[in-house]
Design a protein around this motif. Sequence first.
Motif, PDB file in Angstrom:
ATOM      1  N   THR A 111      45.067  53.685 -24.897  1.00  0.00           N
ATOM      2  CA  THR A 111      44.071  53.979 -25.386  1.00  0.00           C
ATOM      3  C   THR A 111      44.098  54.455 -27.247  1.00  0.00           C
ATOM      4  OG1 THR A 111      42.623  53.834 -23.569  1.00  0.00           O
ATOM      5  CG2 THR A 111      41.234  54.073 -24.857  1.00  0.00           C
TER       6      THR A 111
ATOM      7  N   ARG B   2      40.970  55.321 -29.855  1.00  0.00           N
ATOM      8  CA  ARG B   2      39.835  56.166 -29.983  1.00  0.00           C
ATOM      9  C   ARG B   2      39.720  56.014 -31.664  1.00  0.00           C
ATOM     10  NH1 ARG B   2      36.610  58.088 -25.953  1.00  0.00           N
ATOM     11  NH2 ARG B   2      37.555  58.155 -24.277  1.00  0.00           N
ATOM     12  N   CYS B   3      38.711  55.025 -31.836  1.00  0.00           N
ATOM     13  CA  CYS B   3      38.258  55.792 -33.944  1.00  0.00           C
ATOM     14  C   CYS B   3      37.439  55.326 -34.136  1.00  0.00           C
ATOM     15  CB  CYS B   3      39.238  54.578 -34.266  1.00  0.00           C
ATOM     16  SG  CYS B   3      38.661  52.442 -33.652  1.00  0.00           S
TER      17      CYS B   3
ATOM     18  N   PRO C 141      33.843  53.944 -34.858  1.00  0.00           N
ATOM     19  CA  PRO C 141      32.743  52.338 -35.181  1.00  0.00           C
ATOM     20  C   PRO C 141      32.960  51.919 -35.757  1.00  0.00           C
ATOM     21  CG  PRO C 141      31.166  54.442 -34.832  1.00  0.00           C
ATOM     22  CD  PRO C 141      32.675  55.041 -34.871  1.00  0.00           C
TER      23      PRO C 141
ATOM     24  N   VAL D 167      38.647  52.752 -27.958  1.00  0.00           N
ATOM     25  CA  VAL D 167      36.987  52.556 -27.410  1.00  0.00           C
ATOM     26  C   VAL D 167      36.105  53.867 -28.880  1.00  0.00           C
ATOM     27  CG1 VAL D 167      35.527  54.073 -26.107  1.00  0.00           C
ATOM     28  CG2 VAL D 167      37.848  53.522 -25.342  1.00  0.00           C
ATOM     29  N   ALA D 168      35.017  53.181 -29.767  1.00  0.00           N
ATOM     30  CA  ALA D 168      34.339  53.427 -30.897  1.00  0.00           C
ATOM     31  C   ALA D 168      34.214  55.096 -29.437  1.00  0.00           C
ATOM     32  CB  ALA D 168      33.538  52.438 -31.031  1.00  0.00           C
ATOM     33  N   ASP D 169      34.151  55.853 -31.037  1.00  0.00           N
ATOM     34  CA  ASP D 169      34.007  57.099 -30.985  1.00  0.00           C
ATOM     35  C   ASP D 169      33.297  57.692 -32.237  1.00  0.00           C
ATOM     36  OD1 ASP D 169      33.771  59.718 -30.765  1.00  0.00           O
ATOM     37  OD2 ASP D 169      35.594  60.273 -29.701  1.00  0.00           O
TER      38      ASP D 169
ATOM     39  N   HIS E 245      32.925  60.538 -33.219  1.00  0.00           N
ATOM     40  CA  HIS E 245      33.205  61.682 -33.784  1.00  0.00           C
ATOM     41  C   HIS E 245      34.321  61.694 -34.935  1.00  0.00           C
ATOM     42  CE1 HIS E 245      30.141  62.725 -29.835  1.00  0.00           C
ATOM     43  NE2 HIS E 245      30.147  64.166 -31.016  1.00  0.00           N
ATOM     44  N   ILE E 246      34.731  60.694 -34.551  1.00  0.00           N
ATOM     45  CA  ILE E 246      36.495  60.789 -35.461  1.00  0.00           C
ATOM     46  C   ILE E 246      35.715  59.519 -37.150  1.00  0.00           C
ATOM     47  CG2 ILE E 246      38.727  59.250 -35.122  1.00  0.00           C
ATOM     48  CD1 ILE E 246      37.986  59.249 -32.342  1.00  0.00           C
TER      49      ILE E 246
ATOM     50  N   GLU F 287      45.236  58.097 -26.864  1.00  0.00           N
ATOM     51  CA  GLU F 287      45.381  58.263 -24.986  1.00  0.00           C
ATOM     52  C   GLU F 287      46.301  57.589 -24.499  1.00  0.00           C
ATOM     53  OE1 GLU F 287      41.616  58.744 -24.827  1.00  0.00           O
ATOM     54  OE2 GLU F 287      41.000  61.073 -26.611  1.00  0.00           O
TER      55      GLU F 287
END
Length: 342
Positions: free
Chosen positions: A302, A304-305, A307, A327-329, A331-332, A340
């Motif tokens: 996965t 994470r990046c 949005p 996955v949209a995050d 905080h990134i 991950e």
Amino acid sequence: MSEVEAFLDDTPGEVRGIVVRDGLYERLIVQRESDSPAHRLGAVSIGRIARVEGAFRAAFVDLGCAGPMGFLPLSKGQSLAEGTAVEVEVAAEPREAKGPTLRLRGMGQGAPRLLSDGPSVLEELARFAPDSVPVTGSDAIRASLEVEEEAMTIAHLFPRFALDLAIQRTRALIAVDLDYAHLPGRDARKGRDGANREGLVQAARLLRLKGWGGLVAIDLVGTALDPKVVSEMTRSAFGPAATVGPISRFGLLQLTLPWRTRPIDDLLMEANGTRSRMTRAIDLTRRLRLALASDTASPRLTVRCAPQDAEIAAPLVTRLGPRAAVVADAHIAPGHPVFEQG
């Protein structure tokens, strides 16, 4: 005889071809799915004359696709009326805010439309490396990442020749600065000449790699240089496409190169110098693809990046198969994806 290798990186959203000669990256060919096929070098279209600019002795041509219109230079005495259908070929791809430069093939009929694509990346690799079977997979992805880094770098070191080369593009011209660090025990004159010769060879290679053309100003090592020797070195390095001017008494050499392909920095970057959203999305997809090829044991990988990156990357990552996820995050930060397992 020089050793030539070819690599083909077919990542969702973008195909890259890389040519390596004698261990150095020689060419980077990039075609994106989001690009208009009618704007690619060698593409043939029926266009319609939208506007004639007598002051520039040129016409702007509607190619029937998104993006800026094509620019068609007109020869002396040539006249085309607005609304006329013409058959044109792309002679130079778009750059900055400019549309493609066109070559007139003849009169056309019907609505603006694409007649034939330009060469594919695979066809371009066959032209530049005809005896090489393109390497694919993980090695091609790694080569793609490495060549991009070199193509976007300003300063380049060549220790064997004690050469420090810097290359930058401005609105007016491309500036190349050659510096030579004389080493004790070496013949200073031979060292300088060797640095200039190698500097011209590497400058020509880097310009091909970056896709740059136009006016090039090269600050050579030293000032009391033999014009004939410099001219011979320059023509050997740049080939017949270059128009070489005289060297100044300050050791400044000027030449011009034709624009052909879209510059790599124009393709990857926004006008403000930051990486575009599409570039970031394709980059994380490419790196996730490499991770999948390197880690065949994990059931799922996965990324994470941010949005805004996930929005564009999601449909690209889906094409990598069921083991890949994005996955949209919030905080990134944009352009800083986190990879991950699981």
